[in-house]
Design a protein around this motif. Structure first.
Motif, PDB file in Angstrom:
ATOM      1  N   CYS A 291       0.830  -1.192   0.000  1.00 19.02           N
ATOM      2  CA  CYS A 291       0.000   0.000   0.000  1.00 19.02           C
ATOM      3  C   CYS A 291       0.870   1.248   0.000  1.00 19.02           C
ATOM      4  O   CYS A 291       2.092   1.181   0.094  1.00 19.02           O
ATOM      5  CB  CYS A 291      -0.888   0.008   1.233  1.00 19.02           C
ATOM      6  N   ALA A 292       0.181   2.384  -0.096  1.00 18.80           N
ATOM      7  CA  ALA A 292       0.892   3.656  -0.132  1.00 18.80           C
ATOM      8  C   ALA A 292       1.654   3.883   1.168  1.00 18.80           C
ATOM      9  O   ALA A 292       2.738   4.456   1.167  1.00 18.80           O
ATOM     10  CB  ALA A 292      -0.098   4.784  -0.363  1.00 18.80           C
ATOM     11  N   GLY A 293       1.069   3.431   2.291  1.00 20.36           N
ATOM     12  CA  GLY A 293       1.719   3.610   3.586  1.00 20.36           C
ATOM     13  C   GLY A 293       3.084   2.959   3.624  1.00 20.36           C
ATOM     14  O   GLY A 293       4.077   3.574   4.024  1.00 20.36           O
ATOM     15  N   CYS A 294       3.132   1.696   3.142  1.00 18.12           N
ATOM     16  CA  CYS A 294       4.409   0.984   3.126  1.00 18.12           C
ATOM     17  C   CYS A 294       5.401   1.728   2.254  1.00 18.12           C
ATOM     18  O   CYS A 294       6.588   1.843   2.576  1.00 18.12           O
ATOM     19  CB  CYS A 294       4.248  -0.407   2.527  1.00 18.12           C
ATOM     20  N   MET A 295       4.877   2.222   1.130  1.00 19.53           N
ATOM     21  CA  MET A 295       5.742   2.858   0.152  1.00 19.53           C
ATOM     22  C   MET A 295       6.453   4.062   0.770  1.00 19.53           C
ATOM     23  O   MET A 295       7.682   4.174   0.693  1.00 19.53           O
ATOM     24  CB  MET A 295       4.874   3.299  -1.026  1.00 19.53           C
TER      25      MET A 295
ATOM     26  N   SER B  10      -3.682   0.306   6.969  1.00 21.31           N
ATOM     27  CA  SER B  10      -4.322   0.460   5.671  1.00 21.31           C
ATOM     28  C   SER B  10      -5.433  -0.556   5.509  1.00 21.31           C
ATOM     29  O   SER B  10      -5.422  -1.620   6.101  1.00 21.31           O
ATOM     30  CB  SER B  10      -3.280   0.259   4.589  1.00 21.31           C
TER      31      SER B  10
ATOM     32  N   ALA C 227       3.450   4.030   9.356  1.00 19.77           N
ATOM     33  CA  ALA C 227       2.398   4.000   8.342  1.00 19.77           C
ATOM     34  C   ALA C 227       1.054   3.842   9.023  1.00 19.77           C
ATOM     35  O   ALA C 227       0.933   3.136  10.015  1.00 19.77           O
ATOM     36  CB  ALA C 227       2.636   2.842   7.389  1.00 19.77           C
TER      37      ALA C 227
ATOM     38  N   VAL D 242      -5.925  -1.842   2.674  1.00 16.81           N
ATOM     39  CA  VAL D 242      -5.532  -2.697   1.565  1.00 16.81           C
ATOM     40  C   VAL D 242      -4.995  -4.007   2.116  1.00 16.81           C
ATOM     41  O   VAL D 242      -4.140  -4.017   2.984  1.00 16.81           O
ATOM     42  CB  VAL D 242      -4.463  -2.008   0.714  1.00 16.81           C
TER      43      VAL D 242
ATOM     44  N   TRP E  20      -0.989   5.489  -6.148  1.00 12.81           N
ATOM     45  CA  TRP E  20      -0.969   5.795  -4.710  1.00 12.81           C
ATOM     46  C   TRP E  20      -0.203   7.066  -4.405  1.00 12.81           C
ATOM     47  O   TRP E  20      -0.548   7.816  -3.503  1.00 12.81           O
ATOM     48  CB  TRP E  20      -0.351   4.632  -3.936  1.00 12.81           C
TER      49      TRP E  20
END
Lengths: 730, 65
Positions: free
Chosen positions: A30-34, B60, B57, B62, B39
């Motif tokens: 996900c974007a968070g991990c990125m 999520s 983070a 996802v 994203w």
């Protein structure tokens, strides 16, 4: 455990005093991990670039040359909660990436041309019924030609090449009618424009290419993504070997950096990562991943070992051999080559359809021309109508019918944990009515587990686990793992070939061979119950216990077998293992058809026997010994833990511990085949409606464009249904 | 109708610029990570002077693949 890791093999020089490395990262979704990864890595001094690729699940890193050890990135990612390992782009993947970029370039050119030709065509269409003067129409037609001809020459390359290579070998594929249609449409339009005619088909030809390129690109990018994930999984296995860099100096290096002739050290409890020959040392090795045989084999000087063998007791020095030196490997390679040759005779549904389609369509066009000449039309008019028939029937929908379903279905399978190695495997998988399972590593898990854990008091188990942490022996490691022990006992001593002992609160604890723990009677009782398990005994000085350790069945193996039964698929087990082991597994799973001690050649013979009866066989196996039968079967599948060769040979690879992806793959592929057939019928139905209009000579470019886009969208929308299958068990 | 003489080339020229832009973006690797690009558009801007290890983070929705 502190080992020096040498990743210099993967570091590339990025120029300008920078080094570059690609890491495969697990769990980025996900974007968070990125942003977490990118920020975490950029914060390290001297890092100039940290960029995550979410599609491929990789990180590209650049840093000032010599300032950092790449191992630090991996540690940093581990701190952030991600497992990472350097990744090297393999040849096949680089080719796919280049192809995908080429398709996208073609698509861009074709889409540009379609839009602009359309911009010129629509005024002509509306002008033809209103007040456009012929000179203006000709001007627009010439401009269309100027755009469409070079664009088609470029963007049509994927089709022209494939059609040409099919024709050269005397075959017909879907690209042949596509290429003929496009070339004739463009050629006729140029001639018509010369003659100041009312209709030109530049827009139809270029639009056809655009639609088909969309299908091709989607298909290609799905395949590329699958390959990237498979590549990452291979990299994340982090296979290393301990290589001798001097007479007595060793270094831990990635397997990719090992060459034939190198000498590697194989310690007890380690899995061999290379093929080679033992040059020094004595040990017992577990070859179950290669041969399916769970009994341990003695290894000494001259014994051949293969990647995947587990070293049990002693330390070995192994000289790495080139890929096909070993006798087992040579035999398997020979069988594999034969089987692969037979495999290539399979004709895909799309090609079967085009073999029927091309002659029918071209004959229809020819008959139309002759018919119109017979009823008195001029040759020129007759040919124009004939080409219009070809344009109308040009297999736009037909060309999309199968790739779109394939793309959607392989995406759905991907989410279910199944990776596709070959494009036509969906069709073949859907036809399967008989599955042959290998036992070791396929129905069972490759890891050892304690099967009688419930019968042992928890505190004893815990203590035994703590003691087991002191041993490298894989069986002891399984006990340690099963007990969740974290803290090893202080002062534990390993007695080679016997076991480990330690003293706790004045009592001597022992774990090891039954004779070492004075538990022979107990051990022989357990052995009677479960003849296949390795027995490890434990004593706390007063009371003795035994642990039965063996490869356990996959947790849902039985449910999967019965689910296959519900789908009218026969299940059979062919294993290279001994009879009692296979019988026990077959009984536990309720499979009545099984054979033990089967050689690779026997497996192929059995598959051929079934094939001769017209049965479509799927082979599910993991061992090196299964590779030839994986290739010989109608379709084949491997777990991700399989030997490299087997994984490369199998049509599909499934991930994780459960066996359920086998059933999911069959469900998805059956649905996909159904939809492919439906789409073909839709495309044919459209032709049946459109061809009479074309033959009657009233087709205008507007009708051609509307019919083409309408039918293409119809099959694409229908293909989306491949995303879901109804669960028949509920 | 003389307007066509410059309007049509103008339209084609604009289209051509679009095509060249696309080819340039393709060449510079902007299509290598289609999922990540989607994203990135909604990701927060990098906060100034953030201490890296404390960046957490958000959970999520996802599912991991």
């Amino acid at each position: 455990m502190q080992v020096t890791r040498d990743f210099s093999h993967y570091v590339k020089d990025a120029g300008a005093g920078l080094s570059h490395i690609d890491l495969a990262v697990e769990g980025v979704s996900c974007a968070g991990c990125m942003s977490k990864i990118e920020r975490g890595l950029s914060a390290m001094p001297d890092v100039t670039l940290a960029r995550v690729n979410l599609t491929d699940r990789r990180v590209a890193l650049e840093w000032k040359q010599g300032a950092l050890d790449p191992a630090r990135f991996i540690d940093r990612l581990a701190e952030l909660g991600y497992k990472a390992y350097p990744y090297e782009t393999a040849g096949a993947e680089a080719v796919e990436a280049e192809q995908s970029r080429f398709l996208l370039r073609c698509l861009g050119v074709a889409a540009f041309a379609t839009m602009n030709v359309m911009m010129l065509s629509i005024p002509v269409w509306s002008g033809n019924v209103s007040d456009m003067i012929p000179e203006q129409r000709d001007f627009f037609h010439w401009l269309s030609a100027l755009i469409a001809l070079p664009a088609a020459a470029y963007a049509g390359q994927p089709f022209f090449r494939s059609a040409w290579s099919a024709l050269r070998t005397g075959n017909v594929n879907m690209d042949v009618p596509i290429s003929i249609g496009v070339i004739l449409a463009l050629g006729m339009s140029v001639v018509e424009t010369f003659n100041h005619a009312e209709h030109a088909y530049f827009d139809a030809a270029i639009m056809l290419l655009t639609f088909l390129l969309v299908g091709r690109f989607l298909d290609q990018s799905m395949r590329r993504r699958t390959r990237a994930v498979a590549g990452n999984l291979a990299a994340l296995k982090a296979e290393t070997a301990t290589k001798f860099v001097g007479a007595d100096e060793i270094s831990e290096v990635p397997v990719a950096a090992i060459d034939p002739g190198d000498i590697v050290l194989l310690r007890p409890g380690e899995r061999c990562a290379v093929d080679g020959t033992v040059i020094e040392g004595r040990s017992e090795i577990d070859q179950s991943l290669i041969t399916g045989e769970t009994r341990h084999v003695a290894a000494e000087q001259g014994t051949a070992v293969y990647a995947g063998s587990l070293n049990m007791t002693g330390t070995l020095r192994v000289r790495v051999s080139a890929a096909s030196e070993g006798t087992l490997l040579a035999e398997i390679t020979r069988l594999l080559d034969n089987a692969l040759q037979a495999r290539s005779r399979y004709v895909r549904l799309a090609d079967r359809a085009s073999r029927l389609y091309a002659p029918v369509v071209h004959a229809t066009a020819l008959l139309t021309i002759l018919g119109w000449v017979l009823v008195g039309a001029s040759w020129h008019d007759a040919i124009v109508i004939g080409v219009a028939v070809l344009i109308i029937t040009c297999p736009c929908a037909l060309g999309l019918a199968i790739p779109t379903v394939q793309t959607v279905a392989s995406g759905a399978m991907f989410r279910a944990g199944v990776l596709l190695n070959s494009g036509d495997s969906i069709e073949r998988l859907a036809e399967v009515d008989h599955i042959i399972f290998d036992k070791t590593g396929t129905l069972t898990l490759p890891d050892l587990e304690v099967v009688n854990a419930s019968g042992i008091p928890e505190d004893v188990f815990k203590l035994a686990g703590q003691l087991a942490l002191a041993s490298h022996h894989p069986v002891a490691a399984a006990v340690a793992r099963a007990s969740n022990a974290k803290a090893p006992l202080a002062g534990a001593v390993e007695e080679p070939g016997q076991g480990v002992r330690a003293t706790l609160d004045g009592k001597e604890l022992r774990l090891g061979r039954p004779s070492f723990c004075a538990a022979e009677q107990l051990a022989s009782d357990s052995r009677d119950l479960d003849p296949e398990a390795s027995i490890v005994a434990f004593t706390d000085g007063e009371k003795s216990y035994v642990f039965c350790v063996r490869q356990g069945l996959r947790p849902d193996a039985q449910a999967t077998i019965s689910a296959l039964g519900l789908r009218n698929i026969k299940v059979e087990i062919l294993s290279g293992d001994r009879e009692p082991a296979v019988r026990a597994a077959a009984r536990a799973l309720g499979v009545s058809d099984w054979r033990a001690g089967v050689t690779p050649a026997d497996k192929i013979a059995r598959i051929e026997e079934l094939k001769a009866q017209g049965i479509k066989v799927m082979m599910v196996g993991d061992g090196l010994n299964d590779a030839p039968s994986l290739a010989a079967a109608h379709v084949s599948m491997s777990p991700i833990s399989a030997a490299h060769l087997s994984q490369a040979t199998a049509d599909l690879v499934f991930l994780g511990k459960p066996l359920a992806p086998v059933v999911a793959a069959i469900d998805f592929s059956r649905k996909a085949l159904l939809l492919m057939r439906q789409n073909l019928w839709l495309a044919i139905g459209y032709n049946v409606l459109a061809v009479p209009i074309a033959i009657s000579g009233v087709v205008t470019p507007l009708i051609a464009a509307a019919a083409m886009s309408g039918s293409s969208i119809l099959v694409m929308v229908n293909a989306l249904r491949a995303r879901r299958v109804t669960d028949r068990r509920s | 109708m003389e307007v066509l003489v410059y309007l049509v080339p103008l339209a084609l020229g604009l289209g051509l610029i679009g095509l060249l832009g696309f080819l340039w973006s393709l060449k510079s690797g902007q299509y290598d990570d289609l999922e990540g690009a989607a994203w990135r558009a909604i990701a927060d801007d990098e906060p100034p002077r953030e201490v890296a290890p404390t960046v957490e983070a958000k959970p999520s929705t996802v599912r991991p693949a």
